[in-house]
Design an enzyme around this catalytic site. Structure first.
Site, mmCIF file in Angstrom:
data_model
loop_
_atom_site.group_PDB
_atom_site.id
_atom_site.type_symbol
_atom_site.label_atom_id
_atom_site.label_comp_id
_atom_site.label_asym_id
_atom_site.label_seq_id
_atom_site.Cartn_x
_atom_site.Cartn_y
_atom_site.Cartn_z
ATOM 1 C CG ASP A 179 -2.216 0.923 0.834
ATOM 2 O OD1 ASP A 179 -2.098 1.817 1.183
ATOM 3 O OD2 ASP A 179 -3.735 0.615 0.895
ATOM 4 C CG PHE A 203 -8.687 -5.246 -1.669
ATOM 5 C CD1 PHE A 203 -9.893 -5.415 -1.517
ATOM 6 C CD2 PHE A 203 -8.140 -6.458 -1.119
ATOM 7 C CE1 PHE A 203 -10.681 -6.236 -0.996
ATOM 8 C CE2 PHE A 203 -8.470 -7.151 -0.610
ATOM 9 C CZ PHE A 203 -10.139 -7.255 -0.403
ATOM 10 C CB THR A 235 -17.346 -0.724 -7.710
ATOM 11 O OG1 THR A 235 -18.670 -0.452 -7.525
ATOM 12 C CG2 THR A 235 -16.833 -0.099 -8.390
ATOM 13 C CG ASP A 236 -22.705 -1.463 -6.970
ATOM 14 O OD1 ASP A 236 -22.058 -0.896 -6.812
ATOM 15 O OD2 ASP A 236 -23.620 -1.703 -6.755
ATOM 16 C CD GLU A 237 -20.042 3.511 -7.224
ATOM 17 O OE1 GLU A 237 -19.438 4.872 -7.909
ATOM 18 O OE2 GLU A 237 -19.625 3.690 -5.998
ATOM 19 C CE1 TYR A 292 -13.856 3.681 -7.189
ATOM 20 C CE2 TYR A 292 -16.548 3.580 -7.773
ATOM 21 C CZ TYR A 292 -15.104 2.923 -7.146
ATOM 22 O OH TYR A 292 -14.820 1.391 -6.647
ATOM 23 C CE LYS A 298 -12.266 -1.046 -9.122
ATOM 24 N NZ LYS A 298 -11.724 -1.092 -7.881
ATOM 25 C CG ASN A 302 -27.906 7.673 -0.444
ATOM 26 O OD1 ASN A 302 -28.160 6.841 -0.925
ATOM 27 N ND2 ASN A 302 -28.068 8.529 -1.510
HETATM 28 P P1 NAD Z 1 -9.802 2.597 0.145
HETATM 29 O O1 NAD Z 1 -9.907 4.418 -0.793
HETATM 30 O O2 NAD Z 1 -10.821 3.036 1.843
HETATM 31 O O3 NAD Z 1 -8.889 2.108 0.074
HETATM 32 C C1 NAD Z 1 -7.764 2.226 -0.955
HETATM 33 C C2 NAD Z 1 -6.181 1.476 -0.274
HETATM 34 O O4 NAD Z 1 -5.385 1.709 -1.646
HETATM 35 C C3 NAD Z 1 -5.647 3.001 0.889
HETATM 36 O O5 NAD Z 1 -5.343 2.112 1.578
HETATM 37 C C4 NAD Z 1 -4.666 3.831 -0.438
HETATM 38 O O6 NAD Z 1 -3.650 4.600 0.525
HETATM 39 C C5 NAD Z 1 -4.563 2.529 -1.552
HETATM 40 N N1 NAD Z 1 -3.806 2.464 -3.207
HETATM 41 C C6 NAD Z 1 -4.448 4.372 -3.365
HETATM 42 N N2 NAD Z 1 -3.524 4.201 -4.522
HETATM 43 C C7 NAD Z 1 -1.834 3.190 -4.680
HETATM 44 C C8 NAD Z 1 -1.525 3.074 -5.190
HETATM 45 N N3 NAD Z 1 -1.390 3.405 -6.542
HETATM 46 N N4 NAD Z 1 -0.738 2.080 -5.022
HETATM 47 C C9 NAD Z 1 -0.909 1.637 -3.370
HETATM 48 N N5 NAD Z 1 -1.482 1.460 -2.939
HETATM 49 C C10 NAD Z 1 -2.320 2.588 -3.289
HETATM 50 O O7 NAD Z 1 -10.904 1.517 -0.043
HETATM 51 P P2 NAD Z 1 -11.834 0.801 -0.338
HETATM 52 O O8 NAD Z 1 -13.552 1.265 0.126
HETATM 53 O O9 NAD Z 1 -11.527 0.152 1.195
HETATM 54 O O10 NAD Z 1 -12.061 -0.046 -1.460
HETATM 55 C C11 NAD Z 1 -10.941 -1.135 -1.658
HETATM 56 C C12 NAD Z 1 -11.256 -1.382 -3.042
HETATM 57 O O11 NAD Z 1 -12.934 -1.934 -3.090
HETATM 58 C C13 NAD Z 1 -11.645 -0.383 -4.630
HETATM 59 O O12 NAD Z 1 -10.689 -0.985 -5.235
HETATM 60 C C14 NAD Z 1 -12.975 0.084 -4.536
HETATM 61 O O13 NAD Z 1 -13.452 0.301 -5.747
HETATM 62 C C15 NAD Z 1 -13.579 -1.456 -4.043
HETATM 63 N N6 NAD Z 1 -15.448 -1.088 -3.965
HETATM 64 C C16 NAD Z 1 -14.913 -0.186 -2.534
HETATM 65 C C17 NAD Z 1 -16.462 -0.476 -2.232
HETATM 66 C C18 NAD Z 1 -16.921 0.434 -1.281
HETATM 67 O O14 NAD Z 1 -17.856 0.120 -0.808
HETATM 68 N N7 NAD Z 1 -16.156 0.508 -0.623
HETATM 69 C C19 NAD Z 1 -16.992 -1.253 -3.003
HETATM 70 C C20 NAD Z 1 -17.372 -2.314 -3.691
HETATM 71 C C21 NAD Z 1 -15.985 -2.567 -4.352
HETATM 72 P P1 TYD Z 2 -20.387 7.299 -0.804
HETATM 73 O O1 TYD Z 2 -20.764 6.644 0.039
HETATM 74 O O2 TYD Z 2 -20.231 8.090 -2.424
HETATM 75 O O3 TYD Z 2 -20.641 6.135 -2.176
HETATM 76 P P2 TYD Z 2 -20.969 5.512 -4.187
HETATM 77 O O4 TYD Z 2 -21.127 7.273 -4.364
HETATM 78 O O5 TYD Z 2 -19.754 5.073 -4.376
HETATM 79 O O6 TYD Z 2 -22.228 5.131 -3.507
HETATM 80 O O7 TYD Z 2 -22.240 7.607 -1.198
HETATM 81 C C1 TYD Z 2 -23.040 6.514 -1.136
HETATM 82 C C2 TYD Z 2 -25.015 7.412 -1.557
HETATM 83 O O8 TYD Z 2 -24.492 9.315 -0.052
HETATM 84 C C3 TYD Z 2 -24.744 7.947 -2.876
HETATM 85 O O9 TYD Z 2 -25.846 8.013 -3.548
HETATM 86 C C4 TYD Z 2 -23.931 9.628 -2.745
HETATM 87 C C5 TYD Z 2 -25.193 9.847 -1.311
HETATM 88 N N1 TYD Z 2 -24.091 10.769 -0.475
HETATM 89 C C6 TYD Z 2 -24.713 11.690 0.677
HETATM 90 O O10 TYD Z 2 -25.785 11.338 0.128
HETATM 91 N N2 TYD Z 2 -24.604 13.011 1.053
HETATM 92 C C7 TYD Z 2 -22.413 12.988 0.952
HETATM 93 O O11 TYD Z 2 -22.473 13.492 1.625
HETATM 94 C C8 TYD Z 2 -21.792 11.444 0.547
HETATM 95 C C9 TYD Z 2 -21.011 11.081 1.087
HETATM 96 C C10 TYD Z 2 -22.547 10.884 -0.333
#
Ligand code: NAD
Ligand code: TYD
Length: 355
Positions: free
Chosen positions: A31, A79, A132-134, A158, A162, A257
């Site tokens: 990381d 990740f 991600t599902d996005e 984003y 992805k 939300n």
């Molecule tokens: P996060 O932003 O909390 O963590 C990302 C990590 O990656 C951090 O520790 C960061 O330092 C590291 N990183 C970023 N750029 C880097 C680089 N160039 N080299 C090495 N390390 C690097 O993200 P998260 O929410 O834990 O998500 C992890 C993965 O899961 C991502 O790929 C994201 O797209 C995917 N994902 C997230 C969600 C969600 O709801 N958070 C849902 C579905 C998929």
């Molecule tokens: P987020 O947690 O940023 O995840 P994603 O955009 O990847 O789904 O946001 C979840 C939902 O909440 C999204 O529809 C945007 C909304 N949202 C707010 O309404 N207010 C906020 O301050 C944030 C961060 C998100």
């Protein structure tokens, strides 16, 4: 051993902690510690004999070559990413760099190292890409949920970055035979989530009696999955998934939300009443996110049917666990909000430390 990229972030740190609790197999976190990477997330395992941390960037090819040659992993769980939609709108370049160039660099380094392995090790190796599902875009209220065959239609920088990485992973399998797996998961919540995402932002703002910013009408729908269930799904795909396949992961929990925010307020009121009154008074509707996807929903029947995976938490249990975790970790919140965790990283790594 396995390598986990992005293991100091939200989901990666949960994955590594769960891994060490359930397996004797060593794990190395790679990381680069962006603002979202927090070594404090890994404090409970930093002295574990099967744990190693390497600070490095997935765009750094020489570092990756040296790391793979030294560690000879049996799997890479990828990740690492820039993960916040709002940040991608304000500054997409970091998303292109890490999510596309970084994934490409990691795939290439892996392919070159993997190609020289003996046949048995080649076929047992796995590259698991966490997505991600996005990537599927947005749904209307009546559309069927996203399945693995839904066409890609990413709408935010984003999601587009992805989607691009998913396509690269697919191509490295079809062209070079790299044994890859891809997962596309819905919105996660749980411990260690950076308070820029909806649920932790609402928790920390509500505790500080600050406004709770809800974008637009707040009727956008997401499917929410407890992070521990995402981690168990990734383990199931790693161990039993079919190479080259993608698996959708979701929580059967579609919610608007505004309803999520109200639930957070009610649970905080119950556990830590605010003398000034119910926290729902803090809800503030603000300008909507540009290009805001209206609805995400996941059809998770493939992973349930083929791999026998099911979420262990309902939203009712998962959100309580999450709120209790944040209430019990005021120090973590304070470090993240003050930036103290970054100062510590600068002191620890300022002189440079590499693979
Ligand atoms: P996060 O932003 O909390 O963590 C990302 C990590 O990656 C951090 O520790 C960061 O330092 C590291 N990183 C970023 N750029 C880097 C680089 N160039 N080299 C090495 N390390 C690097 O993200 P998260 O929410 O834990 O998500 C992890 C993965 O899961 C991502 O790929 C994201 O797209 C995917 N994902 C997230 C969600 C969600 O709801 N958070 C849902 C579905 C998929
Ligand atoms: P987020 O947690 O940023 O995840 P994603 O955009 O990847 O789904 O946001 C979840 C939902 O909440 C999204 O529809 C945007 C909304 N949202 C707010 O309404 N207010 C906020 O301050 C944030 C961060 C998100």
């Amino acid at each position: 051993m396995i390598i986990v990229t992005g293991g100091a972030g939200f989901i990666g740190s949960n994955f590594v902690i769960d891994w060490l609790a359930q397996s004797d197999e060593p794990v190395l976190v790679l990381d680069c510690l962006t603002y979202a990477g927090n070594l404090g997330n890994l404090r409970s395992i930093e002295a574990h004999p099967n744990f190693e941390f390497v600070r490095g960037d997935i765009t750094d090819r020489p570092m990756l070559d040296a790391l793979l040659a030294r560690t000879q992993p049996r799997a890479i769980i990828h990740f690492a990413a820039e993960s916040h939609v709002d940040r991608s709108i304000h500054g997409p370049s970091a998303f292109i760099r890490t999510n596309i160039e970084g994934s490409f660099t990691l795939l290439e380094a892996t392919r070159v190292w993997w190609s020289a392995l003996p046949e048995t090790r080649k076929s047992s190796f796995r590259f698991l890409h966490v997505s991600t599902d996005e990537v599927y875009g947005t749904l209307s209220a009546t559309d069927p949920a996203f399945s693995e065959t839904t066409p890609y239609a990413p709408n935010s920088p984003y999601a587009a970055s992805k989607a691009a990485s998913d396509h690269l992973v697919r191509a490295w399998h079809h062209t070079y035979g790299l044994p890859v797996l891809t997962t596309n998961c819905s919105n996660n919540y749980g411990p260690f989530q950076f308070p820029e995402k909806l649920i932790p932002l609402m928790i920390v703002n509500a505790l500080a009696a600050k406004p709770l910013p809800v974008y637009g009408d707040g009727r956008q729908i997401r499917d929410w999955l407890y992070v521990g269930d995402h981690c168990s799904a990734v383990r199931a795909v790693l161990e039993r998934g079919r190479c080259g396949e993608t698996y959708n992961i979701g929580g059967h929990n579609e919610q608007a939300n505004i309803d999520i925010v109200r639930t957070v307020c009610e649970l905080l009121d119950e556990r830590r009443p605010d003398p000034a009154g119910p926290r729902a008074r803090l809800i503030t509707h603000v300008t909507d996110r540009p290009g805001h996807d209206r609805r995400y929903a996941i059809d998770a029947r493939k992973i349930e049917r083929e791999l026998g995976w099911h979420p262990a938490e309902t939203f009712a249990t998962g959100i309580r666990r999450t709120i209790d975790w944040y209430l019990g970790h005021a120090d973590w919140i304070a470090d993240v909000q003050s930036g103290a965790y970054r100062e510590w990283i600068a002191a620890q790594y300022g002189q440079g430390r590499s693979a």
